[in-house]
Design a protein around this motif. Sequence first.
Motif, PDB file in Angstrom:
ATOM      1  N   ASP A 138       0.834  -1.208   0.000  1.00 40.59           N
ATOM      2  CA  ASP A 138       0.000   0.000   0.000  1.00 40.59           C
ATOM      3  C   ASP A 138       0.869   1.258   0.000  1.00 40.59           C
ATOM      4  OD1 ASP A 138      -2.408  -1.401  -0.024  1.00 40.59           O
ATOM      5  OD2 ASP A 138      -2.556  -1.442   2.164  1.00 40.59           O
TER       6      ASP A 138
ATOM      7  N   LYS B 184      -7.252   0.167  -5.471  1.00 40.74           N
ATOM      8  CA  LYS B 184      -7.195  -1.170  -4.879  1.00 40.74           C
ATOM      9  C   LYS B 184      -8.543  -1.824  -5.144  1.00 40.74           C
ATOM     10  CE  LYS B 184      -5.642  -3.392  -0.643  1.00 40.74           C
ATOM     11  NZ  LYS B 184      -5.155  -3.129   0.714  1.00 40.74           N
TER      12      LYS B 184
ATOM     13  N   TYR C 190      -4.462  -4.431  -7.645  1.00 38.87           N
ATOM     14  CA  TYR C 190      -4.437  -3.000  -7.939  1.00 38.87           C
ATOM     15  C   TYR C 190      -4.583  -2.768  -9.435  1.00 38.87           C
ATOM     16  CZ  TYR C 190      -2.550  -2.391  -3.244  1.00 38.87           C
ATOM     17  OH  TYR C 190      -2.367  -2.402  -1.891  1.00 38.87           O
TER      18      TYR C 190
END
Length: 186
Positions: free
Chosen positions: A119, A135, A141
């Motif tokens: 992240d 996301k 992603y």
Amino acid sequence: DAEIKVYGTKFNVRAYTEKRVAAVLVEGSIGVEYRGCNVMMRPNELCRVDNINGDISTERVDVSKYIAWTEGMFMFERDRLQDIVSELSRWYGIEIVVEGQTLQNSTITAFFERSVSIDEIMTTIEQTINVKIEKVINNSYEIEIGYDMFEKLVDDIKHKIVPNVYRYAIITDSNVAALYGYRFCG
């Protein structure tokens, strides 16, 4: 298939697909044999074998980016975004989709510790090259070009909301754009 012969050395081999194999030599010597062609490598050389078109090539490189993983780092130097996300996908065990060939071919230089969360890496990439990263289901992603910030800066300059701009440059790398403005105070 490519065969690599080791002669007392330090080296790194990347063979994530059946299509391409790459070996980088840090010290010592190795020999790469492929379809009857023998290559003796010297330190600081990269040898690439392409099983698709049958090519074998060597070039001098800075080996630090190829062995950064031994120090717990990702090191990308003018690497294609698609190649970067492929490595991140393997390391974190997730899928990352880059929308469009133009964005896939844009280049990035970046360094990350391998202990950093995906992240955090995605946020850094998003902020650095002005892309939109979403996301989606199953911790995967999607990356696409995001012009919102760029368009706002251009619009501000056109409408003189940003005072005293005397020079600006638009720099593009495969349609990933950045705008730099310079201002005087007063």
